[in-house]
Design an enzyme around this catalytic site. Structure first.
Site, mmCIF file in Angstrom:
data_model
loop_
_atom_site.group_PDB
_atom_site.id
_atom_site.type_symbol
_atom_site.label_atom_id
_atom_site.label_comp_id
_atom_site.label_asym_id
_atom_site.label_seq_id
_atom_site.Cartn_x
_atom_site.Cartn_y
_atom_site.Cartn_z
ATOM 1 N N LYS A 37 77.977 33.343 75.653
ATOM 2 C CA LYS A 37 77.944 33.347 77.130
ATOM 3 C C LYS A 37 78.843 32.231 77.667
ATOM 4 O O LYS A 37 79.541 32.410 78.675
ATOM 5 C CB LYS A 37 76.511 33.170 77.645
ATOM 6 C CG LYS A 37 75.581 34.336 77.391
ATOM 7 C CD LYS A 37 75.976 35.622 78.099
ATOM 8 C CE LYS A 37 75.763 35.582 79.589
ATOM 9 N NZ LYS A 37 75.998 36.917 80.223
ATOM 10 N N ASP B 221 71.569 29.562 82.003
ATOM 11 C CA ASP B 221 71.502 28.094 81.919
ATOM 12 C C ASP B 221 71.662 27.597 80.485
ATOM 13 O O ASP B 221 71.866 26.396 80.261
ATOM 14 C CB ASP B 221 70.188 27.571 82.525
ATOM 15 C CG ASP B 221 68.930 28.098 81.835
ATOM 16 O OD1 ASP B 221 69.026 28.937 80.923
ATOM 17 O OD2 ASP B 221 67.833 27.645 82.222
ATOM 18 N N GLU B 222 71.552 28.517 79.502
ATOM 19 C CA GLU B 222 71.612 28.071 78.105
ATOM 20 C C GLU B 222 72.983 27.523 77.723
ATOM 21 O O GLU B 222 73.117 26.865 76.693
ATOM 22 C CB GLU B 222 71.223 29.225 77.167
ATOM 23 C CG GLU B 222 69.801 29.662 77.395
ATOM 24 C CD GLU B 222 69.211 30.474 76.250
ATOM 25 O OE1 GLU B 222 69.812 30.528 75.169
ATOM 26 O OE2 GLU B 222 68.136 31.047 76.460
HETATM 27 P P1 NAD Z 1 68.973 43.095 78.749
HETATM 28 O O1 NAD Z 1 69.153 42.864 77.289
HETATM 29 O O2 NAD Z 1 67.645 43.526 79.257
HETATM 30 O O3 NAD Z 1 70.027 44.196 79.250
HETATM 31 C C1 NAD Z 1 71.370 44.196 78.842
HETATM 32 C C2 NAD Z 1 71.957 45.555 79.219
HETATM 33 O O4 NAD Z 1 73.352 45.545 78.838
HETATM 34 C C3 NAD Z 1 71.307 46.745 78.497
HETATM 35 O O5 NAD Z 1 71.034 47.767 79.422
HETATM 36 C C4 NAD Z 1 72.345 47.165 77.477
HETATM 37 O O6 NAD Z 1 72.308 48.544 77.175
HETATM 38 C C5 NAD Z 1 73.639 46.777 78.189
HETATM 39 N N1 NAD Z 1 74.748 46.557 77.240
HETATM 40 C C6 NAD Z 1 74.728 45.791 76.133
HETATM 41 N N2 NAD Z 1 75.925 45.856 75.501
HETATM 42 C C7 NAD Z 1 76.721 46.649 76.264
HETATM 43 C C8 NAD Z 1 78.056 47.094 76.152
HETATM 44 N N3 NAD Z 1 78.820 46.713 75.116
HETATM 45 N N4 NAD Z 1 78.560 47.903 77.105
HETATM 46 C C9 NAD Z 1 77.781 48.294 78.144
HETATM 47 N N5 NAD Z 1 76.501 47.923 78.301
HETATM 48 C C10 NAD Z 1 75.969 47.110 77.374
HETATM 49 O O7 NAD Z 1 69.467 41.767 79.439
HETATM 50 P P2 NAD Z 1 68.900 40.996 80.729
HETATM 51 O O8 NAD Z 1 67.818 40.102 80.287
HETATM 52 O O9 NAD Z 1 68.688 41.946 81.819
HETATM 53 O O10 NAD Z 1 70.173 40.073 81.059
HETATM 54 C C11 NAD Z 1 71.242 40.578 81.857
HETATM 55 C C12 NAD Z 1 72.300 39.497 82.008
HETATM 56 O O11 NAD Z 1 71.733 38.339 82.622
HETATM 57 C C13 NAD Z 1 72.899 39.023 80.686
HETATM 58 O O12 NAD Z 1 74.270 38.805 80.894
HETATM 59 C C14 NAD Z 1 72.169 37.719 80.398
HETATM 60 O O13 NAD Z 1 72.990 36.852 79.649
HETATM 61 C C15 NAD Z 1 71.955 37.201 81.796
HETATM 62 N N6 NAD Z 1 70.779 36.321 81.967
HETATM 63 C C16 NAD Z 1 69.547 36.742 81.528
HETATM 64 C C17 NAD Z 1 68.435 35.922 81.737
HETATM 65 C C18 NAD Z 1 67.052 36.337 81.300
HETATM 66 O O14 NAD Z 1 66.122 35.528 81.370
HETATM 67 N N7 NAD Z 1 66.832 37.573 80.859
HETATM 68 C C19 NAD Z 1 68.601 34.689 82.382
HETATM 69 C C20 NAD Z 1 69.887 34.295 82.807
HETATM 70 C C21 NAD Z 1 70.963 35.141 82.595
HETATM 71 O O1 DAU Z 2 67.357 30.537 79.927
HETATM 72 C C1 DAU Z 2 67.857 31.822 80.167
HETATM 73 C C2 DAU Z 2 67.704 32.677 78.917
HETATM 74 O O2 DAU Z 2 66.320 32.966 78.799
HETATM 75 C C3 DAU Z 2 68.518 33.947 78.970
HETATM 76 O O3 DAU Z 2 69.883 33.625 79.002
HETATM 77 C C4 DAU Z 2 68.226 34.830 77.752
HETATM 78 O O4 DAU Z 2 68.925 36.057 77.865
HETATM 79 C C5 DAU Z 2 66.738 35.098 77.697
HETATM 80 O O5 DAU Z 2 66.429 35.828 76.530
HETATM 81 C C6 DAU Z 2 65.946 33.792 77.707
HETATM 82 O O6 DAU Z 2 66.131 33.071 76.464
HETATM 83 P P1 DAU Z 2 64.905 32.342 75.727
HETATM 84 O O7 DAU Z 2 65.229 32.171 74.298
HETATM 85 O O8 DAU Z 2 64.478 31.135 76.475
HETATM 86 O O9 DAU Z 2 63.755 33.484 75.946
HETATM 87 P P2 DAU Z 2 62.631 34.066 74.964
HETATM 88 O O10 DAU Z 2 61.733 34.906 75.807
HETATM 89 O O11 DAU Z 2 63.193 34.643 73.724
HETATM 90 O O12 DAU Z 2 61.821 32.746 74.547
HETATM 91 C C7 DAU Z 2 61.216 31.907 75.519
HETATM 92 C C8 DAU Z 2 60.577 30.740 74.772
HETATM 93 O O13 DAU Z 2 59.455 31.214 74.015
HETATM 94 C C9 DAU Z 2 61.501 30.077 73.765
HETATM 95 O O14 DAU Z 2 61.248 28.678 73.751
HETATM 96 C C10 DAU Z 2 61.101 30.695 72.425
HETATM 97 C C11 DAU Z 2 59.626 30.974 72.609
HETATM 98 N N1 DAU Z 2 59.078 32.152 71.894
HETATM 99 C C12 DAU Z 2 59.715 33.344 72.068
HETATM 100 C C13 DAU Z 2 59.251 34.486 71.458
HETATM 101 C C14 DAU Z 2 59.975 35.800 71.619
HETATM 102 C C15 DAU Z 2 57.912 32.053 71.133
HETATM 103 O O15 DAU Z 2 57.336 30.969 71.006
HETATM 104 N N2 DAU Z 2 57.460 33.190 70.542
HETATM 105 C C16 DAU Z 2 58.074 34.398 70.644
HETATM 106 O O16 DAU Z 2 57.602 35.391 70.040
#
Ligand code: NAD
Ligand code: DAU
Length: 357
Positions: A160, A131-132
């Protein structure tokens, strides 16, 4: 289906791989992951010997490897999750995010086009996004819909957004069947303790400082990871080619309220005095360009594809805290770096699995 899941050793990827391996025994699931710091094969220990599962260590930017995989496994579906995913890291090292998230996606699209273009029937390229890409909402009002204009504001979200545009370009220009979903913040088991919720759980456990950026007033919309994976399955099965689906849990929380909640639940589970862990909170310098609020309107996927989240934040956060408390060895392994040797023990010893880096 012969499904190539990229990034399957990461947080959402490992839940996705497990779900598809268990749910589709007649499909073959190939997990391609280069195992960055975020990739951890211990996340998949329970299914690593499943007959319908193959792990390949490799980079999504490695065109020759991707071609081999498409050919050898006759890939019909791609679920593309591999990415650099942490916003703070993208501020420190933007180029890595552009190489992985943009160029990596472009390589996958180009190879898929080559293998599928003579017959696109039964094929699908599913891009998992965030959603970012929509930017930031005002404090109290507004929701992201599928037609909200893109306005990415960090190197991560810009990378993204670029990859989303490339996926749509391959659909419009070459007729490739694609779907994109843009999801809100996920939480749950196996999330790397750099993200807000597992970092707080880890630090509370070890009585370390709890860094809250700015005043803790930024708002995120939280979804339990298994609900996201069910949504991914729903979109793969029922989503219409060329469409985008927003995924979210209707769970908006201010960061400080989440930190308070996690502190209070953990104090009670750990037998600590009420309020003890809140004393660990430290308000630290804000993230540069910190987006104020994200919130998803998920009515399209709910109405058209009949997906709804099963966990509320209140139930999901308790399941998550319980998991981390029950799996302190996992937490110890990832914070100490020990998990990095798991690949070598399991896969670098003549077992099937290709190494390209
Ligand atoms: P993550 O960082 O936990 O995992 C990413 C994985 O991708 C890892 O296993 C890493 O080794 C692999 N990777 C990175 N670079 C690579 C490369 N060049 N080739 C092959 N593998 C590679 O990420 P996540 O939080 O599980 O997110 C997964 C996907 O979902 C991402 O595309 C992210 O943008 C999307 N997403 C995440 C969130 C969230 O809240 N975590 C929300 C919405 C969308
Ligand atoms: O919205 C979806 C996204 O959510 C995904 O696309 C990203 O991959 C995922 O990392 C996440 O992004 P955020 O930046 O929102 O997540 P994060 O957990 O890093 O931070 C959540 C909120 O908390 C954000 O407002 C920053 C704040 N924060 C984060 C950390 C790590 C703190 O206040 N302290 C911290 O130490």
């Amino acid at each position: 289906m012969n499904i190539l899941i990229t990034g399957g050793a990461g947080f959402i990827g490992s839940h996705t791989v497990r779900h598809f391996v268990d749910r589709y025994p007649d499909s073959h699931i190939v997990n391609l992951d280069v195992l960055t710091y975020a990739g951890n094969l211990q996340n998949l220990k329970d299914i690593e010997n499943a007959p319908n599962y193959t792990f390949i260590r490799g980079n999504i930017r490695d065109e020759a490897l991707i071609k081999d995989i498409f050919k050898e496994y006759q890939i019909t579906h791609v679920i593309h999750l591999a990415a650099e995913s942490h916003v703070d890291r993208s501020i420190g090292d933007p180029m890595l995010f552009l190489y992985t998230n943009i160029i990596g996606t472009a390589v996958l699209l180009q190879v898929a086009k080559k293998y599928w273009e003579n017959d696109y029937s039964g094929k699908l390229f599913y891009h998992v996004s965030t959603d970012e890409v929509y930017g930031s909402l005002g404090q109290d009002s507004g929701l992201f819909t599928e037609v909200t204009p893109y306005d990415p504001r960090s190197p991560y979200s810009a990378s993204k957004a670029s990859s989303d545009h490339l996926v749509r370009a391959y659909h419009h220009t070459y007729g490739m069947p694609v779907v994109i979903s843009n999801c809100s913040n996920n939480y749950g088991p196996y999330q790397f303790p750099e993200k807000l919720i597992p970092l707080m759980i880890h630090n509370i456990l070890h009585k370390k400082e709890l860094p809250v950026y700015g005043k803790g007033e930024n708002v995120r919309d939280w979804l339990y990871v298994e609900d996201h994976v069910r949504a991914i399955d729903t979109v793969l099965q029922k989503g219409l080619s060329g469409q985008t689906y927003n995924i979210g849990g209707h769970n908006e929380w201010k960061n400080l309220d989440i930190v308070h909640l996690v502190c209070d639940i953990m104090d009670s589970k750990l037998g600590r005095k009420a309020g003890e862990s809140r004393n660990l909170i430290a308000f630290v310098q804000d993230r540069p360009g910190h987006d104020l609020r994200y919130a998803i309107d998920a009515s399209k996927i709910e109405n058209e594809l009949k997906w709804t989240p099963e966990s509320t934040f209140e139930t999901g956060i308790v399941k998550t805290i319980d998991w981390y408390l029950d799996n302190q060895e996992w937490l110890k392994a990832v914070t100490s770096g020990v998990y990095k040797t798991y690949y070598d023990r399991q896969y670098n010893t003549g077992r099937k699995g290709k190494l390209t880096e």
